[in-house]
Design a protein around this motif. Structure first.
Motif, mmCIF file in Angstrom:
data_model
loop_
_atom_site.group_PDB
_atom_site.id
_atom_site.type_symbol
_atom_site.label_atom_id
_atom_site.label_comp_id
_atom_site.label_asym_id
_atom_site.label_seq_id
_atom_site.Cartn_x
_atom_site.Cartn_y
_atom_site.Cartn_z
ATOM 1 N N LYS A 4 40.897 27.091 44.737
ATOM 2 C CA LYS A 4 41.453 28.291 45.535
ATOM 3 C C LYS A 4 40.693 29.000 46.070
ATOM 4 O O LYS A 4 39.427 29.465 45.515
ATOM 5 C CB LYS A 4 42.487 29.061 44.491
ATOM 6 N N PRO A 5 40.985 29.574 47.520
ATOM 7 C CA PRO A 5 39.821 30.246 48.115
ATOM 8 C C PRO A 5 39.797 31.671 47.446
ATOM 9 O O PRO A 5 40.888 32.264 46.957
ATOM 10 C CB PRO A 5 40.279 30.420 49.470
ATOM 11 N N ALA A 6 38.630 32.311 47.643
ATOM 12 C CA ALA A 6 38.349 33.768 47.057
ATOM 13 C C ALA A 6 39.165 34.651 47.874
ATOM 14 O O ALA A 6 39.185 34.590 49.087
ATOM 15 C CB ALA A 6 36.850 34.159 46.878
ATOM 16 N N ARG A 7 39.956 35.527 46.996
ATOM 17 C CA ARG A 7 40.850 36.769 47.750
ATOM 18 C C ARG A 7 39.996 38.021 47.475
ATOM 19 O O ARG A 7 39.705 38.184 46.335
ATOM 20 C CB ARG A 7 42.086 36.389 47.444
ATOM 21 N N TYR A 8 39.942 38.853 48.197
ATOM 22 C CA TYR A 8 39.278 40.218 47.983
ATOM 23 C C TYR A 8 40.459 41.129 48.432
ATOM 24 O O TYR A 8 41.273 41.023 48.966
ATOM 25 C CB TYR A 8 38.189 40.548 48.985
ATOM 26 N N ARG A 9 40.127 42.499 47.599
ATOM 27 C CA ARG A 9 41.016 43.433 47.687
ATOM 28 C C ARG A 9 40.423 44.283 48.994
ATOM 29 O O ARG A 9 39.434 43.811 49.633
ATOM 30 C CB ARG A 9 41.220 44.366 46.641
ATOM 31 N N HIS A 10 41.566 45.133 49.499
ATOM 32 C CA HIS A 10 40.929 46.126 50.699
ATOM 33 C C HIS A 10 39.709 46.647 50.393
ATOM 34 O O HIS A 10 39.164 47.359 51.465
ATOM 35 C CB HIS A 10 42.188 46.829 51.125
ATOM 36 N N GLU A 30 37.104 45.892 48.460
ATOM 37 C CA GLU A 30 36.054 45.091 48.133
ATOM 38 C C GLU A 30 35.044 44.645 49.184
ATOM 39 O O GLU A 30 35.714 44.512 50.249
ATOM 40 C CB GLU A 30 36.418 43.977 47.049
ATOM 41 N N ILE A 35 33.288 42.060 50.966
ATOM 42 C CA ILE A 35 33.066 40.564 51.218
ATOM 43 C C ILE A 35 31.679 40.113 51.483
ATOM 44 O O ILE A 35 31.332 38.899 51.371
ATOM 45 C CB ILE A 35 34.242 39.951 52.199
#
Length: 506
Positions: free
Chosen positions: A238-244, A246, A248
């Motif tokens: 699963k690709p890494a997902r970031y919060r608004h 966080e 990158i």
């Protein structure tokens, strides 16, 4: 020459007033410029009269749907039933606008539309007509178009053009050979037998099982790895997902322990972002405030800062913008402020002044003393200029539950105040009022604290508060970083963009 078109099936458009008629040509009069149709259809509905006559001036568009072949012996009146597929509104036949024809307005026919059979002897022919074979000038000025395909009716591609060929000469145009037979384009496209369609359902699961997804993804990954392109990953990855909020971009590891005290902390807290905030003893906290006052952070400044932060937290607990709205005047919140004759009480009075300025009904309880601290006297003078109410007896406190109780009765010192009758009566009132309690800078010894709090607000750095303090919040009272370093505390602000943050027990 006009008799050559007798027996042809035509469609005549007479405009919006008369509509569209279809039928077989039974008579063409070049002198009077009229054309007659036998067994006509009006807007797809069979007419009740056997024949209709039109004048050239009434005809807007004429389309030839079928031309009889040389060997066709069908009489002009033999028009079989057909389904024109055009919605009709009833038959209107009678005198036209110029008075030549006959118009008889009839009700809508209830008989079913009739099917005009498709001729099989002439297929997909291009007819070339000489200029002499014209019924009228309007016929030659219009190109014959085709009707949309409908039930039992297939398109005929016919055109009128001037040529020197004989009018009876028909030039067939081949559309293709299949199995040695002449087939029209429609037959080639739609001529499959419906019985040849298989009745069995397609096995989607069986065919999907034949597809090896893992092997295909592995092949794609191997190809992209060799070619140097970006890998799409396997189905399980699963690709890494970031919060608004966080970052990158890769950076140095985060140091979550940015505050170091000179002694082992009895209790540690952490913020929402994970930063560790250790507790300090009351002696170290008192020394920190003393050094800050020596550098210019006077008591008045601390009181003002504490009052602003405490009132901001109280406004949030009361409902914030949803409760404190000009449209909700009837829901004005009520706060009972319990203060003692010490510096903690002065902090509570400062908080009450700011709450009253924000349209909160504040009831301030402060017992009568002969001599008050200067800080309390100054805060009372400012509070008296607001709409807040000050009482000195427990009997004057409201009997009904209030929205919030702010406790500033307890003090780190002067424990003898807890033995006073007014203190015990105030504690009993607060416990019976059943309103949530916010304590400002509560003492460490929870045994001596008579009111159980739901929230507690610590100043600068938290004290090792117990379970009776409820959920602990920390407020920034403006102590500079070098003041912390002077008392031996390695300090980095954990507040970020806020002045009041929640703390969680580790």
């Amino acid at each position: 020459m006009a008799t050559d078109w007798l027996g042809s099936i035509v469609s005549i458009n007479c405009g919006e007033s008369l509509g569209v008629y279809q039928g077989r040509v039974s008579a063409v009069d070049q002198v009077s410029q009229t054309i007659s149709l036998t067994r006509p259809f009006h807007n797809g509905v069979k007419c009740l009269v056997p024949e209709v006559t039109f004048r050239a001036g009434d005809i807007t568009e004429l389309k030839i749907l079928e031309i009889p072949g040389p060997g066709d012996n069908r009489q002009c009146g033999d028009l079989q039933q057909t389904d024109m597929g055009i919605p009709g509104v009833g038959c209107q036949v009678g005198p036209s606008q110029n008075g030549t024809g006959k118009v008889l307005k009839k009700p809508i026919s209830s008989s079913a539309p009739q099917n005009i059979p498709r001729r099989t002897d002439v297929k997909n022919q291009d007819v070339i007509v000489s200029p002499q074979q014209q019924c009228s000038k309007s016929y030659m000025d219009r190109h014959v178009e085709t009707l949309p395909q409908s039930k039992g009716f297939r398109r005929r591609h016919n055109s009128w053009s001037s040529s020197s060929r004989h009018p009876n000469q028909v030039t067939p145009k081949k559309s293709g050979l299949k199995n040695g037979q002449m087939k029209s384009k429609d037959d080639e496209c739609f001529g499959d037998d419906i019985d040849e369609i298989p009745d069995t359902d397609f096995d989607f699961e069986g065919n999907l099982a034949l597809f090896d997804k893992a092997a295909v993804f592995e092949e794609i990954e191997t190809y992209e790895r060799r070619s140097g392109t970006r890998s799409r990953g396997t189905p399980n990855e699963k690709p890494a997902r970031y919060r608004h909020d966080e970052n990158i971009l890769e950076s140095e590891p985060i140091d979550y322990r940015r505050i170091v005290v000179p002694h082992n902390a009895n209790k540690e807290f952490c913020t929402d972002s994970g930063l560790v905030v250790p507790s300090v003893s009351y002696e170290l906290h008192k020394k920190l405030l003393s050094v800050a006052e020596k550098h210019g952070l006077t008591l008045e400044r601390r009181l003002e800062m504490t009052g602003v932060c405490a009132s901001q937290m109280a406004l949030s607990l009361l409902g914030g913008p949803n409760r404190l709205n000009p449209k909700n005047v009837h829901q004005r919140p009520t706060v009972a402020l319990l203060c003692g004759p010490h510096v903690k009480g002065a902090q509570g009075i400062s908080c009450g002044r700011h709450l009253s300025n924000h349209d909160v009904h504040v009831i301030l309880f402060l017992p009568n003393f002969v001599k008050m601290l200067e800080s309390i006297t100054n805060e009372l003078n400012l509070f008296s200029k607001t709409q807040g109410q000050q009482v000195s007896s427990v009997k004057d406190l409201p009997d009904t539950p209030v929205d919030l109780v702010i406790n500033c009765l307890d003090c780190h010192e002067n424990a003898f105040l807890r033995d006073q009758p007014w203190y015990k009566a105030t504690v009993d009132w607060a416990n019976q009022n059943r309103a949530p309690v916010l304590s400002i800078d509560p003492p460490v010894n929870e045994v001596e604290q008579g009111i159980d709090a739901k929230w507690s607000l610590a100043l600068g750095l938290p004290l090792p508060l117990g379970e009776r303090a409820g959920r602990v919040y920390l407020c920034d009272i403006g102590i500079p970083q070098k003041v912390f370093q002077e008392v031996g505390i390695n300090y980095h602000s954990p507040f970020g963009c806020k002045f009041v943050i929640p703390l969680h027990s580790t």
